[in-house]
Design a protein around this motif. Structure first.
Motif, PDB file in Angstrom:
ATOM      1  N   VAL A 174      13.723  53.461  -2.937  1.00 58.46           N
ATOM      2  CA  VAL A 174      12.996  53.656  -1.454  1.00 58.46           C
ATOM      3  C   VAL A 174      12.454  55.286  -1.889  1.00 58.46           C
ATOM      4  O   VAL A 174      12.454  56.224  -1.344  1.00 58.46           O
ATOM      5  N   ALA A 175      10.922  55.289  -1.144  1.00 53.54           N
ATOM      6  CA  ALA A 175       9.949  56.761  -1.651  1.00 53.54           C
ATOM      7  C   ALA A 175       8.581  56.441  -0.180  1.00 53.54           C
ATOM      8  O   ALA A 175       8.434  54.996   0.385  1.00 53.54           O
ATOM      9  N   ASP A 176       8.332  57.765   0.091  1.00 53.51           N
ATOM     10  CA  ASP A 176       7.350  57.918   0.924  1.00 53.51           C
ATOM     11  C   ASP A 176       5.660  57.361   0.506  1.00 53.51           C
ATOM     12  O   ASP A 176       5.886  57.274  -1.372  1.00 53.51           O
ATOM     13  N   VAL A 177       5.045  57.061   0.876  1.00 49.96           N
ATOM     14  CA  VAL A 177       3.424  57.456   0.305  1.00 49.96           C
ATOM     15  C   VAL A 177       3.177  57.861  -0.214  1.00 49.96           C
ATOM     16  O   VAL A 177       2.386  58.265  -2.214  1.00 49.96           O
ATOM     17  N   THR A 178       3.811  59.453  -0.237  1.00 51.57           N
ATOM     18  CA  THR A 178       3.889  60.199  -0.879  1.00 51.57           C
ATOM     19  C   THR A 178       4.359  60.248  -2.633  1.00 51.57           C
ATOM     20  O   THR A 178       3.860  61.033  -3.519  1.00 51.57           O
ATOM     21  N   GLY A 179       5.020  59.448  -2.599  1.00 49.57           N
ATOM     22  CA  GLY A 179       6.068  59.765  -4.260  1.00 49.57           C
ATOM     23  C   GLY A 179       6.947  59.979  -4.116  1.00 49.57           C
ATOM     24  O   GLY A 179       8.479  60.648  -4.549  1.00 49.57           O
ATOM     25  N   ALA A 180       7.690  61.247  -2.822  1.00 44.60           N
ATOM     26  CA  ALA A 180       9.195  60.942  -3.055  1.00 44.60           C
ATOM     27  C   ALA A 180       9.836  60.690  -2.295  1.00 44.60           C
ATOM     28  O   ALA A 180       9.917  59.001  -1.391  1.00 44.60           O
ATOM     29  N   VAL A 181      11.158  60.229  -3.341  1.00 38.76           N
ATOM     30  CA  VAL A 181      11.981  59.477  -3.312  1.00 38.76           C
ATOM     31  C   VAL A 181      13.123  60.215  -2.279  1.00 38.76           C
ATOM     32  O   VAL A 181      13.564  60.519  -1.722  1.00 38.76           O
ATOM     33  N   LEU A 182      13.303  58.444  -1.045  1.00 39.76           N
ATOM     34  CA  LEU A 182      14.222  59.093   0.053  1.00 39.76           C
ATOM     35  C   LEU A 182      15.306  58.186  -0.377  1.00 39.76           C
ATOM     36  O   LEU A 182      15.912  59.306   0.488  1.00 39.76           O
ATOM     37  N   ALA A 183      15.525  57.453  -1.355  1.00 39.38           N
ATOM     38  CA  ALA A 183      16.449  57.241  -1.183  1.00 39.38           C
ATOM     39  C   ALA A 183      17.187  56.446  -1.886  1.00 39.38           C
ATOM     40  O   ALA A 183      16.211  55.889  -2.436  1.00 39.38           O
ATOM     41  N   THR A 184      18.232  56.319  -2.749  1.00 36.73           N
ATOM     42  CA  THR A 184      18.501  55.051  -3.847  1.00 36.73           C
ATOM     43  C   THR A 184      20.345  54.658  -3.394  1.00 36.73           C
ATOM     44  O   THR A 184      20.581  55.088  -3.137  1.00 36.73           O
ATOM     45  N   HIS A 185      20.279  53.391  -4.313  1.00 34.23           N
ATOM     46  CA  HIS A 185      21.637  52.458  -4.306  1.00 34.23           C
ATOM     47  C   HIS A 185      21.260  51.695  -5.674  1.00 34.23           C
ATOM     48  O   HIS A 185      20.814  51.403  -5.950  1.00 34.23           O
ATOM     49  N   THR A 186      22.456  51.857  -5.663  1.00 32.25           N
ATOM     50  CA  THR A 186      23.168  50.943  -7.181  1.00 32.25           C
ATOM     51  C   THR A 186      23.804  49.991  -6.616  1.00 32.25           C
ATOM     52  O   THR A 186      25.264  50.636  -6.442  1.00 32.25           O
ATOM     53  N   LEU A 187      23.545  48.883  -7.234  1.00 29.34           N
ATOM     54  CA  LEU A 187      24.829  47.848  -7.074  1.00 29.34           C
ATOM     55  C   LEU A 187      25.398  47.354  -8.305  1.00 29.34           C
ATOM     56  O   LEU A 187      24.301  46.709  -9.151  1.00 29.34           O
ATOM     57  N   ALA A 188      26.176  47.545  -8.301  1.00 26.33           N
ATOM     58  CA  ALA A 188      27.143  47.041  -9.922  1.00 26.33           C
ATOM     59  C   ALA A 188      26.749  44.702  -9.334  1.00 26.33           C
ATOM     60  O   ALA A 188      26.984  44.311  -8.204  1.00 26.33           O
ATOM     61  N   THR A 189      26.309  43.820 -10.605  1.00 31.65           N
ATOM     62  CA  THR A 189      26.387  42.906 -10.695  1.00 31.65           C
ATOM     63  C   THR A 189      27.522  41.917 -11.580  1.00 31.65           C
ATOM     64  O   THR A 189      27.161  42.703 -12.705  1.00 31.65           O
ATOM     65  N   PRO A 190      27.504  40.960 -11.188  1.00 35.94           N
ATOM     66  CA  PRO A 190      28.703  40.132 -12.393  1.00 35.94           C
ATOM     67  C   PRO A 190      27.376  39.289 -12.645  1.00 35.94           C
ATOM     68  O   PRO A 190      26.089  39.390 -12.613  1.00 35.94           O
ATOM     69  N   ALA A 191      27.938  39.155 -13.604  1.00 30.94           N
ATOM     70  CA  ALA A 191      27.180  37.846 -14.957  1.00 30.94           C
ATOM     71  C   ALA A 191      26.387  37.390 -13.734  1.00 30.94           C
ATOM     72  O   ALA A 191      26.030  36.745 -14.358  1.00 30.94           O
ATOM     73  N   ARG A 192      27.562  36.142 -13.651  1.00 31.46           N
ATOM     74  CA  ARG A 192      27.051  35.224 -12.839  1.00 31.46           C
ATOM     75  C   ARG A 192      27.145  35.410 -10.936  1.00 31.46           C
ATOM     76  O   ARG A 192      28.265  36.255 -10.769  1.00 31.46           O
ATOM     77  N   PRO A 193      25.962  35.482 -10.776  1.00 34.41           N
ATOM     78  CA  PRO A 193      26.131  35.688  -9.791  1.00 34.41           C
ATOM     79  C   PRO A 193      26.115  34.820  -8.318  1.00 34.41           C
ATOM     80  O   PRO A 193      26.962  33.556  -8.933  1.00 34.41           O
ATOM     81  N   GLY A 194      27.148  35.310  -7.558  1.00 30.33           N
ATOM     82  CA  GLY A 194      27.816  33.862  -6.312  1.00 30.33           C
ATOM     83  C   GLY A 194      27.000  33.543  -5.554  1.00 30.33           C
ATOM     84  O   GLY A 194      25.602  33.578  -5.899  1.00 30.33           O
ATOM     85  N   PRO A 195      26.909  33.166  -4.144  1.00 33.17           N
ATOM     86  CA  PRO A 195      26.189  32.515  -3.300  1.00 33.17           C
ATOM     87  C   PRO A 195      24.941  33.178  -2.992  1.00 33.17           C
ATOM     88  O   PRO A 195      24.976  34.614  -2.832  1.00 33.17           O
ATOM     89  N   GLY A 196      23.372  32.212  -3.100  1.00 37.07           N
ATOM     90  CA  GLY A 196      22.754  33.243  -3.229  1.00 37.07           C
ATOM     91  C   GLY A 196      21.550  33.944  -4.103  1.00 37.07           C
ATOM     92  O   GLY A 196      20.892  33.888  -4.058  1.00 37.07           O
ATOM     93  N   GLY A 197      22.818  34.429  -5.417  1.00 34.39           N
ATOM     94  CA  GLY A 197      22.096  34.156  -6.116  1.00 34.39           C
ATOM     95  C   GLY A 197      21.767  36.261  -6.668  1.00 34.39           C
ATOM     96  O   GLY A 197      21.852  36.608  -6.347  1.00 34.39           O
ATOM     97  N   VAL A 198      20.969  35.722  -7.464  1.00 34.87           N
ATOM     98  CA  VAL A 198      20.152  37.207  -8.127  1.00 34.87           C
ATOM     99  C   VAL A 198      18.857  37.253  -6.510  1.00 34.87           C
ATOM    100  O   VAL A 198      18.842  38.848  -5.820  1.00 34.87           O
ATOM    101  N   ALA A 199      18.773  36.488  -5.902  1.00 32.48           N
ATOM    102  CA  ALA A 199      18.219  37.776  -4.686  1.00 32.48           C
ATOM    103  C   ALA A 199      18.882  37.806  -3.483  1.00 32.48           C
ATOM    104  O   ALA A 199      18.714  38.941  -3.247  1.00 32.48           O
ATOM    105  N   ALA A 200      20.513  36.942  -3.036  1.00 35.55           N
ATOM    106  CA  ALA A 200      20.899  38.102  -2.850  1.00 35.55           C
ATOM    107  C   ALA A 200      21.850  39.686  -2.848  1.00 35.55           C
ATOM    108  O   ALA A 200      21.996  40.615  -2.480  1.00 35.55           O
ATOM    109  N   GLN A 201      21.459  39.728  -5.014  1.00 35.30           N
ATOM    110  CA  GLN A 201      21.623  41.119  -4.706  1.00 35.30           C
ATOM    111  C   GLN A 201      20.718  41.651  -4.472  1.00 35.30           C
ATOM    112  O   GLN A 201      21.031  43.278  -4.367  1.00 35.30           O
ATOM    113  N   LEU A 202      20.006  41.218  -4.937  1.00 35.25           N
ATOM    114  CA  LEU A 202      18.218  42.099  -5.172  1.00 35.25           C
ATOM    115  C   LEU A 202      18.155  42.452  -3.648  1.00 35.25           C
ATOM    116  O   LEU A 202      18.089  43.390  -3.481  1.00 35.25           O
TER     117      LEU A 202
END
Length: 121
Positions: free
Chosen positions: A85-113
C-alpha cells in the motif's frame, strides 16, 4: 487544466515554489497563486516548508499531500502473494507477504488476495 498541470508537476518534481511552478507551467504569478489556493482548499496540496540556499527569505514550497489517495499493488507468484500500500506520492506505507498453498482452500485465490491486501492495509 491548470490544476491538473500543477498536480502533475508536483508529482513529478516534488515540492515546488510558486515561482518555479509558474516557470514550469508558463502561467502568470496571479494564476499560480489562485490555483494553489484552490488546491489547498481542496486538501490536495499543502505547505512543505521553505526553500533554502539563496539569499533573502525562503520561498514557501508546496507539495502534494500523500494522504489524499492510496493505491494497492499485488505481486502474485507460486507459493506467495505480496501486497503493498502506497500513498499518492508513491511512498510505500506497508507491505505484507502471504504464503499460499498450491491448492487454494475455500474462497480460492480471491480469499488469498483479500488476505494479503488486508495484511498490508
Amino acid at each position: 487544466m491548470n490544476e491538473r498541470a500543477a498536480l502533475d508537476l508536483l508529482t513529478e518534481h516534488g515540492a515546488l515554489s510558486r515561482a518555479r511552478l509558474g516557470a514550469l507551467t508558463g502561467l502568470s504569478k496571479p494564476t499560480v497563486s489562485q490555483l494553489l489556493a484552490r488546491l489547498e482548499a481542496a486538501g490536495l496540496v499543502g505547505s512543505a516548508g521553505t526553500s533554502e540556499g539563496r539569499p533573502g527569505p525562503g520561498a514557501r514550497l508546496y507539495a502534494l499531500r500523500g494522504e489524499v489517495a492510496y493505491v494497492a499493488a499485488l505481486d502474485v507468484r507460486p507459493g506467495r502473494v505480496r501486497a503493498a500500500v502506497a500513498d499518492v506520492t508513491g511512498a510505500v506505507l506497508a507491505t505484507h507477504t502471504l504464503a499460499t498453498p498450491a491448492r487454494p482452500g475455500p474462497g480460492g485465490v480471491a480469499a488469498q488476495l483479500t488476505a494479503a491486501l488486508d495484511g498490508a492495509a
